[in-house]
Enzyme design. Sequence first.
Site, PDB file in Angstrom:
ATOM      1  N   ARG A  95     -32.233  10.627  53.076  1.00 33.69           N
ATOM      2  CA  ARG A  95     -31.193  10.563  54.110  1.00 33.69           C
ATOM      3  C   ARG A  95     -31.770   9.858  55.336  1.00 33.69           C
ATOM      4  O   ARG A  95     -32.800  10.290  55.866  1.00 33.69           O
ATOM      5  CB  ARG A  95     -30.750  11.992  54.470  1.00 33.69           C
ATOM      6  CG  ARG A  95     -29.850  12.051  55.672  1.00 33.69           C
ATOM      7  CD  ARG A  95     -29.413  13.485  56.008  1.00 33.69           C
ATOM      8  NE  ARG A  95     -28.618  13.445  57.205  1.00 33.69           N
ATOM      9  CZ  ARG A  95     -28.887  14.112  58.331  1.00 33.69           C
ATOM     10  NH1 ARG A  95     -29.919  14.937  58.401  1.00 33.69           N
ATOM     11  NH2 ARG A  95     -28.119  13.979  59.383  1.00 33.69           N
ATOM     12  N   HIS A 139     -26.834   9.287  64.580  1.00 36.18           N
ATOM     13  CA  HIS A 139     -27.841  10.311  64.849  1.00 36.18           C
ATOM     14  C   HIS A 139     -28.315  10.114  66.293  1.00 36.18           C
ATOM     15  O   HIS A 139     -29.454   9.744  66.547  1.00 36.18           O
ATOM     16  CB  HIS A 139     -28.986  10.194  63.837  1.00 36.18           C
ATOM     17  CG  HIS A 139     -29.863  11.407  63.743  1.00 36.18           C
ATOM     18  ND1 HIS A 139     -30.075  12.098  62.556  1.00 36.18           N
ATOM     19  CD2 HIS A 139     -30.596  12.058  64.670  1.00 36.18           C
ATOM     20  CE1 HIS A 139     -30.906  13.106  62.764  1.00 36.18           C
ATOM     21  NE2 HIS A 139     -31.251  13.102  64.057  1.00 36.18           N
ATOM     22  N   GLU A 184     -25.311  16.573  63.829  1.00 37.46           N
ATOM     23  CA  GLU A 184     -25.438  17.584  64.871  1.00 37.46           C
ATOM     24  C   GLU A 184     -24.693  17.196  66.153  1.00 37.46           C
ATOM     25  O   GLU A 184     -25.316  17.017  67.216  1.00 37.46           O
ATOM     26  CB  GLU A 184     -26.918  17.864  65.171  1.00 37.46           C
ATOM     27  CG  GLU A 184     -27.681  18.325  63.948  1.00 37.46           C
ATOM     28  CD  GLU A 184     -29.144  18.666  64.237  1.00 37.46           C
ATOM     29  OE1 GLU A 184     -29.600  18.487  65.378  1.00 37.46           O
ATOM     30  OE2 GLU A 184     -29.831  19.124  63.312  1.00 37.46           O
ATOM     31  N   ASN A 313     -27.595  21.802  58.694  1.00 36.95           N
ATOM     32  CA  ASN A 313     -28.967  21.689  59.183  1.00 36.95           C
ATOM     33  C   ASN A 313     -29.359  23.052  59.728  1.00 36.95           C
ATOM     34  O   ASN A 313     -28.667  23.591  60.602  1.00 36.95           O
ATOM     35  CB  ASN A 313     -29.063  20.673  60.323  1.00 36.95           C
ATOM     36  CG  ASN A 313     -28.726  19.253  59.887  1.00 36.95           C
ATOM     37  OD1 ASN A 313     -28.453  19.006  58.714  1.00 36.95           O
ATOM     38  ND2 ASN A 313     -28.756  18.324  60.823  1.00 36.95           N
ATOM     39  N   TYR A 315     -32.668  25.673  61.026  1.00 32.48           N
ATOM     40  CA  TYR A 315     -34.088  25.862  61.348  1.00 32.48           C
ATOM     41  C   TYR A 315     -34.439  27.322  61.605  1.00 32.48           C
ATOM     42  O   TYR A 315     -35.449  27.818  61.129  1.00 32.48           O
ATOM     43  CB  TYR A 315     -34.469  25.000  62.558  1.00 32.48           C
ATOM     44  CG  TYR A 315     -34.476  23.527  62.211  1.00 32.48           C
ATOM     45  CD1 TYR A 315     -35.631  22.914  61.744  1.00 32.48           C
ATOM     46  CD2 TYR A 315     -33.316  22.761  62.299  1.00 32.48           C
ATOM     47  CE1 TYR A 315     -35.637  21.564  61.384  1.00 32.48           C
ATOM     48  CE2 TYR A 315     -33.307  21.420  61.939  1.00 32.48           C
ATOM     49  CZ  TYR A 315     -34.465  20.832  61.476  1.00 32.48           C
ATOM     50  OH  TYR A 315     -34.472  19.511  61.096  1.00 32.48           O
ATOM     51  N   GLU A 390     -30.828  19.101  56.608  1.00 30.28           N
ATOM     52  CA  GLU A 390     -32.114  19.209  57.323  1.00 30.28           C
ATOM     53  C   GLU A 390     -32.613  20.638  57.245  1.00 30.28           C
ATOM     54  O   GLU A 390     -31.831  21.584  57.434  1.00 30.28           O
ATOM     55  CB  GLU A 390     -31.983  18.872  58.823  1.00 30.28           C
ATOM     56  CG  GLU A 390     -31.879  17.413  59.123  1.00 30.28           C
ATOM     57  CD  GLU A 390     -31.848  17.138  60.633  1.00 30.28           C
ATOM     58  OE1 GLU A 390     -32.444  17.924  61.419  1.00 30.28           O
ATOM     59  OE2 GLU A 390     -31.216  16.142  61.007  1.00 30.28           O
TER      60      GLU A 390
HETATM   61  O1  IFM Z   1     -35.869  15.964  64.873  1.00 30.16           O
HETATM   62  C1  IFM Z   1     -34.681  16.670  64.903  1.00 30.16           C
HETATM   63  C2  IFM Z   1     -33.570  15.875  64.249  1.00 30.16           C
HETATM   64  O2  IFM Z   1     -33.414  14.628  64.822  1.00 30.16           O
HETATM   65  C3  IFM Z   1     -32.258  16.603  64.358  1.00 30.16           C
HETATM   66  N1  IFM Z   1     -32.371  17.964  63.907  1.00 30.16           N
HETATM   67  C4  IFM Z   1     -33.491  18.739  64.363  1.00 30.16           C
HETATM   68  C5  IFM Z   1     -34.784  17.990  64.179  1.00 30.16           C
HETATM   69  C6  IFM Z   1     -35.969  18.842  64.692  1.00 30.16           C
HETATM   70  O3  IFM Z   1     -35.799  19.149  66.032  1.00 30.16           O
END
Ligand code: IFM
Length: 489
Positions: A95, A139, A184, A313, A315, A390
């Site tokens: 991607r 992006h 995002e 995405n 985290y 992500e």
């Molecule tokens: O690096 C970023 C990415 O560009 C968008 N999502 C989170 C990642 C980590 O912060």
Amino acid sequence: MPESAQPETPILVSPAAPESPVTFPPAFLWGAATSAYQIEGAVREDGRTPSIWDTFSHTPGKTAGGETGDIAVDHYHRYREDVAMMADLGLTAYRFSVSWSRVQPTGRGPAVQVGLDFYRRLVDELLQHGITPAITLYHWDLPQELEDAGGWPERDTAYRFAEYAQIVGEALGDRVEHWITLNEPWCSAFLGYGSGVHAPGRTDPAASLRAAHHLNLAHGLGTSALRSVMPTRNEVAISLNSSVVRPLSQDPADVAAARKIDDLANGVFHGPILHGAYPKSLFEATRSVTDWSYVQDGDLEVIHQPLNALGLNYYTPTLVSAADPKLGGPRADGHGASEHSPWPASADVAFHQTPGDRTEMGWSVDPSGLHELIMRYTREAPGLPIYITENGAAYDDKPAADGTVHDPERIAYLRGHLAAVRRAITDGADVRGYFLWSLMDNFEWAYGYEKRFGAVYVDYTTLERTPKSSARWYERAARTGVLPEVDAR
Ligand code: IFM
């Protein structure tokens, strides 16, 4: 004012431990992700003009050490070697994002063919290596000329995006099946125009909400534009950094705070995109900031396009309570414990550090959040395939004396999160692929180069790439469809 609705917000319990071995379906995509400004460099070549990130990163004090994406990891010149490396790592999907100002330098008008040619060559190289390309159109790197004309708070920017989407769709739709309109949009709207920690660095709460609506509109218009020029087999999706928002306690005030942040983080995008309406409670929570009069008749129909897939995405989760000044104020860094606070509507909410081990970003490691998120959207958008577009972690990776880079924490992070994806599939979710963030170390926005998210280590002096042990671990998973143990290299 448009019709409004409240999307369901189920509370989920953490899932049980996975069965061993953890095996994935044969067609599952094993990918890695990057974005244009974070890796390409070559910012003044072949007619490319500045984006808001060029301007922002060149403004003193905006990024760590004043670092910029001018060179980044020079992927623009090294894409062939990078694709060969992806193939060596067993990736089946990649991607990447297209730089708008490389393709349409003023953000309007005809395309620059040499810019499009770069992406044609990249796609062809991927296909020759048997790697499935997935394109993200936006992006975060808006052409500066469009920001000068008002940026995302201006309605016209959404129409400019649709024109750009059509250009790229026409050029690459014959060879790329997976399309993502925006990455995002929460970050574009609220970090870019609310807290100002991202480009263009504006701090105007009302503008951030206008930007959110126009990003939604851009997604809808862009989806139609892509479909008007591409084969019907192609998939159109959006990648959202949807949040897993947890209340600190079951105290009704804390639960209400979590619901409010859920609206501001998730409802503002999922409401119109998946359900055709903004949540009523979002209008109430933001009444002191905006009247939403820029939502015009017909916008919600445009935004509420049937999608082919949803990109998530993830985290780390977000933990909130009703505000208590003694517990300290919020921060805003884009993901996790503190991200949802760039405007006054959330001043009565406090953000807390989530428990558990932390990555270099300070984000806690919690795979149960990924399972929870996938199951939520499986319920909220039944039948819509999901891609994890992500997921990954930054650690303080350093080469050993022999040049190898061993990153056991990242292996544990990846294994835990992939096992959570597998549990979600077992629980009925239609997850079709996983894109590790990131293929290689790169420009981490306001943090410059100080946070390393890559599975591949980049020496920023020589730009030499060295797969970390996590890259080799991921390779084994990709080649076998089974997660190796954490200590297997
Ligand atoms: O690096 C970023 C990415 O560009 C968008 N999502 C989170 C990642 C980590 O912060």
